[in-house]
Design a protein around this motif. Sequence first.
Motif, short mmCIF file in Angstrom:
data_model
loop_
_atom_site.label_atom_id
_atom_site.label_comp_id
_atom_site.label_asym_id
_atom_site.label_seq_id
_atom_site.Cartn_x
_atom_site.Cartn_y
_atom_site.Cartn_z
N CYS A 88 -6.72 -2.38 2.79
CA CYS A 88 -6.75 -1.42 3.88
C CYS A 88 -5.33 -0.87 4.07
CB CYS A 88 -7.22 -2.11 5.16
SG CYS A 88 -7.12 -1.06 6.61
N CYS A 91 -4.06 -2.17 7.85
CA CYS A 91 -3.74 -3.56 8.22
C CYS A 91 -3.47 -4.45 7.01
CB CYS A 91 -4.87 -4.15 9.06
SG CYS A 91 -6.36 -4.47 8.10
N CYS A 113 -10.50 -0.60 6.29
CA CYS A 113 -11.45 -1.71 6.46
C CYS A 113 -12.33 -1.43 7.68
CB CYS A 113 -10.71 -3.03 6.63
SG CYS A 113 -9.90 -3.23 8.22
N CYS A 116 -10.51 -1.65 11.16
CA CYS A 116 -9.66 -0.50 11.47
C CYS A 116 -10.50 0.75 11.71
CB CYS A 116 -8.63 -0.28 10.38
SG CYS A 116 -7.38 -1.57 10.33
ZN ZN Z 1 -7.69 -2.56 8.26
#
Ligand code: ZN
Length: 171
Positions: A88, A91, A113, A116
């Motif tokens: 991702c 993050c 992801c 998020c």
């Molecule tokens: Zn993420």
Amino acid sequence: MLPEVAQLLADKKDKKLHLYFTGGIRCEKASSYLLKQGFKEVYQLDGGIVQYAHDIKKENLPSKFIGKNFVFDNRLGEKVTNHIIGKCHQCGHKADSHTNCANDACHILFIQCDNCKTTYNGCCSEDCKDFAQLDIQTQKELRKDVTKTVSSSKLSSKIKPKLYQLFNYWK
Ligand SMILES: [Zn+2]
Ligand SMILES: [Zn+2]
């Protein structure tokens, strides 16, 4: 992009070079460019990863390509194996779902992801999230002044991995 590749591989002109792309059309362009730059042996994967994925499935062979193959239609990706090798971009957790930022003024393509996706409402940043929540009329007015809405160069350098990082990743 191609000149950068040629530069990165400048000391490997005598090595065998194998190119593969999603489909195979860009392969032609890339290989003729690299041959012109003095690379001796440039090979291509016929039909690209798309064809490769079909062939190994048909022949029941183990895949040398792991993970997901990015494709340019709405699916944005075709699983070749179930490995998740992407991260991702927000993050850093394992993820392999490409998404276009939900802020139409940005629309940058990146990996996000599920967490998020929820946190940012499908946007690439807090800025885009805030912007996407404004009513359409306000968005329109703000978009007239592009610099106010999104500084896309700042975003893309943050989100798109630099070429050398990709090379390190593959090592
Ligand atoms: Zn993420
Ligand atoms: Zn965005």
